[in-house]
Design a protein around this motif. Structure first.
Motif, mmCIF file in Angstrom:
data_model
loop_
_atom_site.group_PDB
_atom_site.id
_atom_site.type_symbol
_atom_site.label_atom_id
_atom_site.label_comp_id
_atom_site.label_asym_id
_atom_site.label_seq_id
_atom_site.Cartn_x
_atom_site.Cartn_y
_atom_site.Cartn_z
ATOM 1 N N GLU A 86 -1.839 -15.955 -41.357
ATOM 2 C CA GLU A 86 -0.969 -15.333 -40.374
ATOM 3 C C GLU A 86 -0.716 -13.866 -40.730
ATOM 4 O O GLU A 86 -0.094 -13.571 -41.760
ATOM 5 N N TYR A 88 1.324 -11.778 -39.716
ATOM 6 C CA TYR A 88 2.755 -11.444 -39.759
ATOM 7 C C TYR A 88 3.238 -11.257 -41.191
ATOM 8 O O TYR A 88 3.946 -10.295 -41.507
ATOM 9 N N SER A 137 10.520 -16.490 -42.545
ATOM 10 C CA SER A 137 10.087 -17.720 -41.876
ATOM 11 C C SER A 137 11.025 -18.873 -42.207
ATOM 12 O O SER A 137 10.641 -19.854 -42.850
ATOM 13 N N ASN A 174 13.186 -11.123 -29.609
ATOM 14 C CA ASN A 174 12.279 -12.164 -29.143
ATOM 15 C C ASN A 174 12.495 -12.506 -27.675
ATOM 16 O O ASN A 174 11.537 -12.737 -26.929
ATOM 17 N N GLY A 198 6.219 -21.688 -30.367
ATOM 18 C CA GLY A 198 6.138 -21.908 -31.805
ATOM 19 C C GLY A 198 7.021 -23.090 -32.174
ATOM 20 O O GLY A 198 7.555 -23.792 -31.298
ATOM 21 N N ARG A 208 12.101 -16.995 -27.758
ATOM 22 C CA ARG A 208 10.926 -16.683 -26.943
ATOM 23 C C ARG A 208 10.808 -17.661 -25.782
ATOM 24 O O ARG A 208 10.462 -17.271 -24.663
ATOM 25 N N PHE A 233 2.595 -22.346 -34.412
ATOM 26 C CA PHE A 233 2.188 -20.998 -34.830
ATOM 27 C C PHE A 233 0.808 -20.966 -35.478
ATOM 28 O O PHE A 233 0.417 -19.945 -36.027
ATOM 29 N N SER A 259 2.544 -16.602 -30.181
ATOM 30 C CA SER A 259 1.951 -15.829 -31.276
ATOM 31 C C SER A 259 0.499 -15.539 -30.929
ATOM 32 O O SER A 259 -0.123 -16.276 -30.153
ATOM 33 N N ASP A 260 -0.041 -14.475 -31.499
ATOM 34 C CA ASP A 260 -1.448 -14.136 -31.274
ATOM 35 C C ASP A 260 -2.373 -15.218 -31.812
ATOM 36 O O ASP A 260 -3.422 -15.509 -31.234
ATOM 37 N N ASP A 287 3.060 -10.619 -31.177
ATOM 38 C CA ASP A 287 2.956 -10.009 -32.516
ATOM 39 C C ASP A 287 2.155 -8.715 -32.472
ATOM 40 O O ASP A 287 2.393 -7.815 -33.264
ATOM 41 N N SER A 289 -0.953 -8.363 -33.452
ATOM 42 C CA SER A 289 -1.603 -8.332 -34.761
ATOM 43 C C SER A 289 -3.055 -7.910 -34.615
ATOM 44 O O SER A 289 -3.550 -7.669 -33.515
ATOM 45 N N SER A 301 -0.460 -8.352 -25.746
ATOM 46 C CA SER A 301 0.446 -8.969 -26.716
ATOM 47 C C SER A 301 1.762 -8.211 -26.799
ATOM 48 O O SER A 301 1.823 -7.004 -26.527
#
Length: 343
Positions: A86, A88, A137, A174, A198, A208, A233, A259-260, A287, A289, A301
């Motif tokens: 991840e 993140y 997290s 979020n 998620g 979210r 996720f 999430s991506d 994210d 990312s 995103s």
């Protein structure tokens, strides 16, 4: 008030003081350690219970707690596989490192993805071998925040556990990020918009989902729980959720993934099903990312400033170490929708 009994006539314990005062063990610990994060009224009640029971704190432990180690721990209560998969987490670490570069603080990275690792971490923290903790997290049932509160140890978490958070926290917006993403899909003419969430024991994932629901309502679209698929996720979780969504609602024309990485899993399933992106199904992640930029087509995103969040977490923790706050400092950073070819 409940009366505590001193077991076997021995020395009263911290737990017995807590029972006598009618408060939690962590509150007693904060009073003993001189933390300002206790109201004057509660402090008086705890001090009265200490006097009544004749409780004597462990001076050696208190002295150890007062010493500075010039080190902080970045704790990620996730398995190693997820940490490295991840993006993140690497962005958070980068931001924290940048914030500490000009200080004397050493950063200790600790993964605590199973019970054994958590027990070892608890022993380490109880020994006060660091001056503070950055906790990334956090799940709703995670015992680590409560342990840190009991220890009176400065701590900052990456996103609150609930709407009422006692610890200092840094998060991105979020709710508005998700709301804006779904609003973008509506503006592009999409009407059957699904979401892959998620883990909903993470407050940020709940927000979210709340943002998704608000955008659907704002657009006048009928709410449909069949368009909501929970995941975890991970890419595999995103793929599983996408298969479920297609089975339930074959006419889906847009997907907002929380999430991506989950969006990448959804993309594979959509392609296997012969759905073109974005012609048949628009796709958005969260994210922004490296995953989003390298997907084909490039993924729209929600950008959350992850490195900035890491920097802010480290800065707030240094403040908490030098001057603890009563209610915890809370920072929410704005998000931005980055529009690419997938929507």
């Amino acid at each position: 008030m409940v009366t505590a009994r001193v077991r076997g006539g021995g020395r009263p314990t911290l737990e017995e003081v807590a029972v006598r005062a009618g408060v939690g063990r962590g509150t007693v610990s904060r009073v003993i350690n001189g933390s300002p994060r206790v109201s004057d009224q509660t402090r008086e009640v705890v001090e009265a219970a200490i006097a009544e029971l004749g409780y004597v704190p462990n001076r050696a432990a208190r002295a150890l707690a007062g010493n500075r180690t010039d080190s902080i721990a970045l704790v990620v209560p996730e398995p190693e596989a997820r940490f490295f998969a991840e993006p993140y987490f690497s962005d958070i670490v980068r931001g924290v490192g940048e914030a500490l570069a000009d200080t004397d603080m050493q950063l200790l990275l600790t993964l605590a993805g199973n019970d054994r690792e958590r027990r070892r971490l608890a022993q380490y923290l109880t020994a006060h071998r660091v001056d503070g903790v950055l906790l990334v997290s956090v799940h709703a049932d995670d015992p680590l925040p409560e342990l840190l509160e009991q220890l009176g140890m400065p701590c900052v978490i990456s996103g609150p556990r609930s709407a009422v958070e006692s610890l200092a926290s840094v998060d991105s917006d979020n709710f508005e990020g998700a709301r804006g993403a779904v609003g973008h899909l509506v503006a592009r003419g999409r009407r059957t918009i699904a979401t892959i969430t998620g883990r909903l024991d993470v407050y940020g994932a709940q927000r979210r989902l709340d943002g998704y629901r608000r955008a659907v309502a704002d657009a006048g679209l009928a709410p449909d729980e069949r368009l909501i698929a929970p995941a975890d996720f991970t890419e595999e979780g995103g793929a599983r959720a996408m298969r479920e969504l297609l089975e339930r609602h074959p006419d889906i024309d847009a997907v907002f993934a929380a999430s991506d990485v989950m969006a990448a899993g959804a993309r594979h399933v959509l392609r296997e099903a012969g759905r073109r992106i974005p012609d048949d199904v628009a796709l958005i992640g969260f994210d922004d990312s490296v995953v989003a930029r390298h997907m084909e087509p490039a993924l729209t995103s929600v950008r959350q400033p992850i490195a900035d969040m890491g920097r802010a977490m480290a800065t707030v923790l240094l403040q908490e170490i030098s001057e603890p706050s009563v209610d915890g400092r809370h920072i929410v950073l704005p998000t931005e929708l980055v529009v690419r070819d997938s929507s």
